[in-house]
Design a protein around this motif. Structure first.
Motif, PDB file in Angstrom:
ATOM      1  N   ALA A 184       8.995   7.872   4.754  1.00  0.00           N
ATOM      2  CA  ALA A 184       9.788   6.858   5.450  1.00  0.00           C
ATOM      3  C   ALA A 184       9.439   5.487   4.893  1.00  0.00           C
ATOM      4  O   ALA A 184       8.472   5.341   4.144  1.00  0.00           O
ATOM      5  CB  ALA A 184       9.510   6.885   6.956  1.00  0.00           C
ATOM      6  N   VAL A 185      10.204   4.500   5.309  1.00  0.00           N
ATOM      7  CA  VAL A 185       9.804   3.108   5.112  1.00  0.00           C
ATOM      8  C   VAL A 185       8.966   2.719   6.328  1.00  0.00           C
ATOM      9  O   VAL A 185       9.397   2.929   7.472  1.00  0.00           O
ATOM     10  CB  VAL A 185      11.022   2.191   4.967  1.00  0.00           C
ATOM     11  N   TYR A 186       7.799   2.163   6.064  1.00  0.00           N
ATOM     12  CA  TYR A 186       6.876   1.781   7.132  1.00  0.00           C
ATOM     13  C   TYR A 186       6.902   0.267   7.315  1.00  0.00           C
ATOM     14  O   TYR A 186       6.799  -0.481   6.330  1.00  0.00           O
ATOM     15  CB  TYR A 186       5.463   2.245   6.800  1.00  0.00           C
ATOM     16  N   THR A 199       7.446  -1.029   3.576  1.00  0.00           N
ATOM     17  CA  THR A 199       6.901  -0.449   2.349  1.00  0.00           C
ATOM     18  C   THR A 199       7.205   1.047   2.361  1.00  0.00           C
ATOM     19  O   THR A 199       7.056   1.711   3.395  1.00  0.00           O
ATOM     20  CB  THR A 199       5.394  -0.734   2.219  1.00  0.00           C
ATOM     21  N   GLN A 200       7.622   1.564   1.228  1.00  0.00           N
ATOM     22  CA  GLN A 200       8.055   2.961   1.143  1.00  0.00           C
ATOM     23  C   GLN A 200       6.849   3.887   0.985  1.00  0.00           C
ATOM     24  O   GLN A 200       5.979   3.653   0.135  1.00  0.00           O
ATOM     25  CB  GLN A 200       8.998   3.159  -0.047  1.00  0.00           C
ATOM     26  N   VAL A 201       6.826   4.931   1.787  1.00  0.00           N
ATOM     27  CA  VAL A 201       5.844   6.005   1.658  1.00  0.00           C
ATOM     28  C   VAL A 201       6.608   7.294   1.411  1.00  0.00           C
ATOM     29  O   VAL A 201       7.493   7.658   2.193  1.00  0.00           O
ATOM     30  CB  VAL A 201       4.975   6.136   2.924  1.00  0.00           C
ATOM     31  N   THR A 202       6.266   7.965   0.325  1.00  0.00           N
ATOM     32  CA  THR A 202       6.915   9.229  -0.023  1.00  0.00           C
ATOM     33  C   THR A 202       5.845  10.304  -0.181  1.00  0.00           C
ATOM     34  O   THR A 202       4.900  10.120  -0.965  1.00  0.00           O
ATOM     35  CB  THR A 202       7.729   9.107  -1.309  1.00  0.00           C
ATOM     36  N   VAL A 203       5.998  11.392   0.560  1.00  0.00           N
ATOM     37  CA  VAL A 203       5.029  12.486   0.513  1.00  0.00           C
ATOM     38  C   VAL A 203       5.735  13.701  -0.085  1.00  0.00           C
ATOM     39  O   VAL A 203       6.718  14.189   0.478  1.00  0.00           O
ATOM     40  CB  VAL A 203       4.482  12.812   1.906  1.00  0.00           C
ATOM     41  N   SER A 204       5.233  14.160  -1.204  1.00  0.00           N
ATOM     42  CA  SER A 204       5.843  15.306  -1.876  1.00  0.00           C
ATOM     43  C   SER A 204       5.178  16.602  -1.419  1.00  0.00           C
ATOM     44  O   SER A 204       3.984  16.630  -1.116  1.00  0.00           O
ATOM     45  CB  SER A 204       5.717  15.148  -3.383  1.00  0.00           C
ATOM     46  N   GLY A 211       0.780  -1.232   0.000  1.00  0.00           N
ATOM     47  CA  GLY A 211       0.000   0.000   0.000  1.00  0.00           C
ATOM     48  C   GLY A 211       0.809   1.278   0.000  1.00  0.00           C
ATOM     49  O   GLY A 211       0.242   2.372  -0.077  1.00  0.00           O
ATOM     50  N   GLY A 212       2.118   1.165   0.095  1.00  0.00           N
ATOM     51  CA  GLY A 212       2.937   2.361   0.065  1.00  0.00           C
ATOM     52  C   GLY A 212       2.957   2.983  -1.325  1.00  0.00           C
ATOM     53  O   GLY A 212       2.466   2.398  -2.299  1.00  0.00           O
ATOM     54  N   GLY A 213       3.530   4.175  -1.417  1.00  0.00           N
ATOM     55  CA  GLY A 213       3.620   4.841  -2.705  1.00  0.00           C
ATOM     56  C   GLY A 213       3.946   6.304  -2.554  1.00  0.00           C
ATOM     57  O   GLY A 213       4.359   6.755  -1.483  1.00  0.00           O
ATOM     58  N   LEU A 214       3.744   7.026  -3.649  1.00  0.00           N
ATOM     59  CA  LEU A 214       4.013   8.466  -3.700  1.00  0.00           C
ATOM     60  C   LEU A 214       2.685   9.213  -3.634  1.00  0.00           C
ATOM     61  O   LEU A 214       1.753   8.901  -4.389  1.00  0.00           O
ATOM     62  CB  LEU A 214       4.761   8.804  -4.988  1.00  0.00           C
ATOM     63  N   VAL A 215       2.602  10.191  -2.744  1.00  0.00           N
ATOM     64  CA  VAL A 215       1.378  10.962  -2.578  1.00  0.00           C
ATOM     65  C   VAL A 215       1.751  12.410  -2.294  1.00  0.00           C
ATOM     66  O   VAL A 215       2.811  12.688  -1.733  1.00  0.00           O
ATOM     67  CB  VAL A 215       0.511  10.371  -1.446  1.00  0.00           C
TER      68      VAL A 215
END
Length: 124
Positions: free
Chosen positions: A92-94, A118-123, A8-12
């Motif tokens: 971060a990685v969650y 899982t990687q989560v990236t917030v721009s 479920g991680g990703g770029l948001v």
């Protein structure tokens, strides 16, 4: 023993939402307290949220309180983390983790089993 797999991680964009899932193997998922942690580059692994074995109690890190919600479905052997109002500092990685302590545990040392993250990236 429990095997954990996050997804479920990703770029948001900042202000957006994501929902992480953690699928657990085995038939004893409901006997474990569960938690989410995160680790940003160059930083220590940080407590995010925890939930009791039957889901009746939760605990949150100060930085995510009011924005994130942890939940679990013991019938599906799955842990969730709903993340709202995301900020760039949430990048971060969650990791999900399982603890033999049935109540929500904040300490990293309380957890026996870990997923791969899982990687989560917030721009911004």
């Amino acid at each position: 023993q429990v095997q954990l797999t996050e997804s479920g991680g990703g770029l948001v964009q900042a202000g957006g939402s994501l929902r992480l899932s953690c699928a657990a193997s085995g038939r004893t998922f409901s006997s474990y307290g569960m938690g989410w942690f995160r680790q940003a580059p160059g930083k220590d692994r940080e407590f995010v949220a925890a939930i009791s074995s039957i889901g009746g109690s939760t605990n949150y890190g100060d930085s995510v309180k009011g924005r994130f919600a942890i939940s679990r479905d013991n019938a599906k052997n799955t842990l969730y983390l709903q993340m709202n109002s995301l900020k760039p500092e949430d990048t971060a990685v969650y990791y999900c983790a399982a603890s033999s302590i049935r109540t929500p545990a904040r300490l990293l040392s309380s957890y026996l089993y870990w997923g791969q993250g899982t990687q989560v990236t917030v721009s911004s």
